[in-house]
Design a protein around this motif. Sequence first.
Motif, PDB file in Angstrom:
ATOM      1  N   GLU A   1      38.860  32.698  40.720  1.00 10.80           N
ATOM      2  CA  GLU A   1      37.853  31.617  40.488  1.00 10.80           C
ATOM      3  C   GLU A   1      38.607  30.508  39.537  1.00 10.80           C
ATOM      4  OE1 GLU A   1      33.284  31.314  39.889  1.00 10.80           O
ATOM      5  OE2 GLU A   1      34.200  33.260  39.247  1.00 10.80           O
ATOM      6  N   ALA A   2      39.192  31.011  38.552  1.00 13.61           N
ATOM      7  CA  ALA A   2      40.037  30.057  37.652  1.00 13.61           C
ATOM      8  C   ALA A   2      40.823  29.225  38.528  1.00 13.61           C
ATOM      9  CB  ALA A   2      40.895  30.936  36.627  1.00 13.61           C
ATOM     10  N   GLN A   3      41.655  29.579  39.330  1.00 12.22           N
ATOM     11  CA  GLN A   3      42.699  29.103  40.127  1.00 12.22           C
ATOM     12  C   GLN A   3      42.285  28.208  41.307  1.00 12.22           C
ATOM     13  OE1 GLN A   3      46.414  31.043  41.031  1.00 12.22           O
ATOM     14  NE2 GLN A   3      45.970  32.223  38.889  1.00 12.22           N
ATOM     15  N   ASN A   4      40.679  28.389  41.688  1.00 16.50           N
ATOM     16  CA  ASN A   4      40.111  27.899  42.994  1.00 16.50           C
ATOM     17  C   ASN A   4      41.043  28.418  44.120  1.00 16.50           C
ATOM     18  OD1 ASN A   4      37.873  26.959  44.477  1.00 16.50           O
ATOM     19  ND2 ASN A   4      39.158  24.946  44.672  1.00 16.50           N
ATOM     20  N   LYS A   5      41.450  29.816  44.198  1.00 14.56           N
ATOM     21  CA  LYS A   5      42.121  30.126  45.378  1.00 14.56           C
ATOM     22  C   LYS A   5      41.009  31.073  46.084  1.00 14.56           C
ATOM     23  CE  LYS A   5      46.844  30.183  43.826  1.00 14.56           C
ATOM     24  NZ  LYS A   5      48.031  30.867  43.536  1.00 14.56           N
TER      25      LYS A   5
ATOM     26  N   PHE B   1      38.467  37.950  54.104  1.00 13.03           N
ATOM     27  CA  PHE B   1      38.701  36.530  53.479  1.00 13.03           C
ATOM     28  C   PHE B   1      37.394  36.157  52.842  1.00 13.03           C
ATOM     29  CE2 PHE B   1      41.904  36.700  56.707  1.00 13.03           C
ATOM     30  CZ  PHE B   1      42.891  35.989  56.135  1.00 13.03           C
ATOM     31  N   CYS B   2      37.616  35.866  51.378  1.00 12.28           N
ATOM     32  CA  CYS B   2      36.587  35.569  50.529  1.00 12.28           C
ATOM     33  C   CYS B   2      36.512  34.362  49.843  1.00 12.28           C
ATOM     34  CB  CYS B   2      36.201  36.734  49.575  1.00 12.28           C
ATOM     35  SG  CYS B   2      36.093  38.246  49.972  1.00 12.28           S
TER      36      CYS B   2
ATOM     37  N   LEU C   1      50.171  33.211  51.644  1.00 14.52           N
ATOM     38  CA  LEU C   1      49.482  34.049  50.792  1.00 14.52           C
ATOM     39  C   LEU C   1      49.509  33.623  49.241  1.00 14.52           C
ATOM     40  CD1 LEU C   1      49.259  37.366  52.383  1.00 14.52           C
ATOM     41  CD2 LEU C   1      47.430  35.852  52.275  1.00 14.52           C
ATOM     42  N   ASN C   2      50.899  33.719  48.787  1.00 17.55           N
ATOM     43  CA  ASN C   2      51.019  33.326  47.355  1.00 17.55           C
ATOM     44  C   ASN C   2      50.706  32.181  47.003  1.00 17.55           C
ATOM     45  OD1 ASN C   2      52.017  35.996  47.482  1.00 17.55           O
ATOM     46  ND2 ASN C   2      54.370  35.371  47.453  1.00 17.55           N
ATOM     47  N   GLU C   3      50.857  31.113  47.619  1.00 18.41           N
ATOM     48  CA  GLU C   3      50.514  29.816  47.287  1.00 18.41           C
ATOM     49  C   GLU C   3      48.972  29.629  47.254  1.00 18.41           C
ATOM     50  OE1 GLU C   3      50.683  25.810  46.311  1.00 18.41           O
ATOM     51  OE2 GLU C   3      52.464  27.292  46.418  1.00 18.41           O
ATOM     52  N   SER C   4      48.300  30.053  48.297  1.00 23.80           N
ATOM     53  CA  SER C   4      46.859  29.529  48.273  1.00 23.80           C
ATOM     54  C   SER C   4      45.806  30.889  48.281  1.00 23.80           C
ATOM     55  CB  SER C   4      46.617  29.037  49.539  1.00 23.80           C
ATOM     56  OG  SER C   4      47.418  27.796  49.694  1.00 23.80           O
ATOM     57  N   PHE C   5      46.204  32.169  48.024  1.00 24.28           N
ATOM     58  CA  PHE C   5      45.237  33.081  48.001  1.00 24.28           C
ATOM     59  C   PHE C   5      45.471  34.038  46.637  1.00 24.28           C
ATOM     60  CE2 PHE C   5      45.456  31.792  52.036  1.00 24.28           C
ATOM     61  CZ  PHE C   5      43.958  32.103  52.765  1.00 24.28           C
ATOM     62  N   ILE C   6      44.629  34.800  46.219  1.00 19.16           N
ATOM     63  CA  ILE C   6      44.965  36.147  45.457  1.00 19.16           C
ATOM     64  C   ILE C   6      44.734  37.092  46.458  1.00 19.16           C
ATOM     65  CG2 ILE C   6      43.653  37.366  43.661  1.00 19.16           C
ATOM     66  CD1 ILE C   6      45.219  34.863  42.485  1.00 19.16           C
ATOM     67  N   SER C   7      45.620  37.957  46.637  1.00 17.46           N
ATOM     68  CA  SER C   7      45.694  38.852  47.581  1.00 17.46           C
ATOM     69  C   SER C   7      45.647  40.213  46.915  1.00 17.46           C
ATOM     70  CB  SER C   7      47.061  38.824  48.406  1.00 17.46           C
ATOM     71  OG  SER C   7      47.225  37.638  49.118  1.00 17.46           O
TER      72      SER C   7
ATOM     73  N   GLU D   1      40.454  41.295  37.038  1.00 15.27           N
ATOM     74  CA  GLU D   1      41.255  40.314  36.592  1.00 15.27           C
ATOM     75  C   GLU D   1      41.737  39.368  37.778  1.00 15.27           C
ATOM     76  OE1 GLU D   1      45.645  39.007  34.736  1.00 15.27           O
ATOM     77  OE2 GLU D   1      44.868  41.183  34.460  1.00 15.27           O
ATOM     78  N   ALA D   2      41.690  40.061  39.155  1.00 13.51           N
ATOM     79  CA  ALA D   2      42.243  39.459  40.355  1.00 13.51           C
ATOM     80  C   ALA D   2      41.046  38.552  40.832  1.00 13.51           C
ATOM     81  CB  ALA D   2      42.177  40.322  41.642  1.00 13.51           C
ATOM     82  N   PHE D   3      39.813  38.888  40.483  1.00 12.43           N
ATOM     83  CA  PHE D   3      38.701  38.085  40.757  1.00 12.43           C
ATOM     84  C   PHE D   3      38.480  36.806  39.814  1.00 12.43           C
ATOM     85  CE2 PHE D   3      37.894  41.875  42.821  1.00 12.43           C
ATOM     86  CZ  PHE D   3      37.663  41.831  44.060  1.00 12.43           C
ATOM     87  N   VAL D   4      38.866  37.135  38.610  1.00 12.83           N
ATOM     88  CA  VAL D   4      38.630  36.140  37.320  1.00 12.83           C
ATOM     89  C   VAL D   4      39.970  34.998  37.826  1.00 12.83           C
ATOM     90  CG1 VAL D   4      39.232  35.766  34.973  1.00 12.83           C
ATOM     91  CG2 VAL D   4      37.912  37.398  35.822  1.00 12.83           C
ATOM     92  N   GLN D   5      41.068  35.517  38.167  1.00 12.82           N
ATOM     93  CA  GLN D   5      42.121  34.618  38.721  1.00 12.82           C
ATOM     94  C   GLN D   5      41.537  33.858  39.874  1.00 12.82           C
ATOM     95  OE1 GLN D   5      45.060  33.808  36.850  1.00 12.82           O
ATOM     96  NE2 GLN D   5      44.139  34.934  35.465  1.00 12.82           N
TER      97      GLN D   5
END
Length: 162
Positions: free
Chosen positions: A35-39, A110-111, A70-76, A29-33
């Motif tokens: 890609e969906a959020q372009n983060k 970072f990916c 991190l919270n604004e621009s990344f999925i951590s 789910e983290a990876f799906v999010q």
Amino acid sequence: MSNRLANEDSPYLQQHKDNPVDWWPWCEEAFVQAEAQNKAIFISIGYSSCHWCHVMEEKVFEDKECADILNESFISIKVDREERPDIDKYYQEVYMLLNRRAGGWPTSIFCTPQNKPFFAATYIPPESNSGSIEGMGFKEITQLIARKVKEGIPNSLKMPMR
């Protein structure tokens, strides 16, 4: 306020459950999010008895400004290397390929939103301490990466790694 690590069994992940970072455990789910959020994805790998893992938690992951970036621009994603040695082994190899030297912990990866690693480090202090890339602090690195992702990642980098 606890993050998504509050329900994890790992003692190491439990140590990070109250960080202001909106941590995800390792899950699809983290990876799906991302890609969906372009983060961009930030993966932090460590373990309970690692000195520098504790230093990075105290200096970076408990820092509100770092957490906000991190919270604004990344999925951590937080990973316990003792619980998931397969993930640790893979990203240690990524670290070695990107840096041409052995890695260590904490491992900071970072990916792209598609999980293509492009930058790897170990401990990163919160603030910059020199003019070189190796001297860049966590705040500066994450702001630069977030800006580049928003500007658009070239299609040549959009290769799934999952």
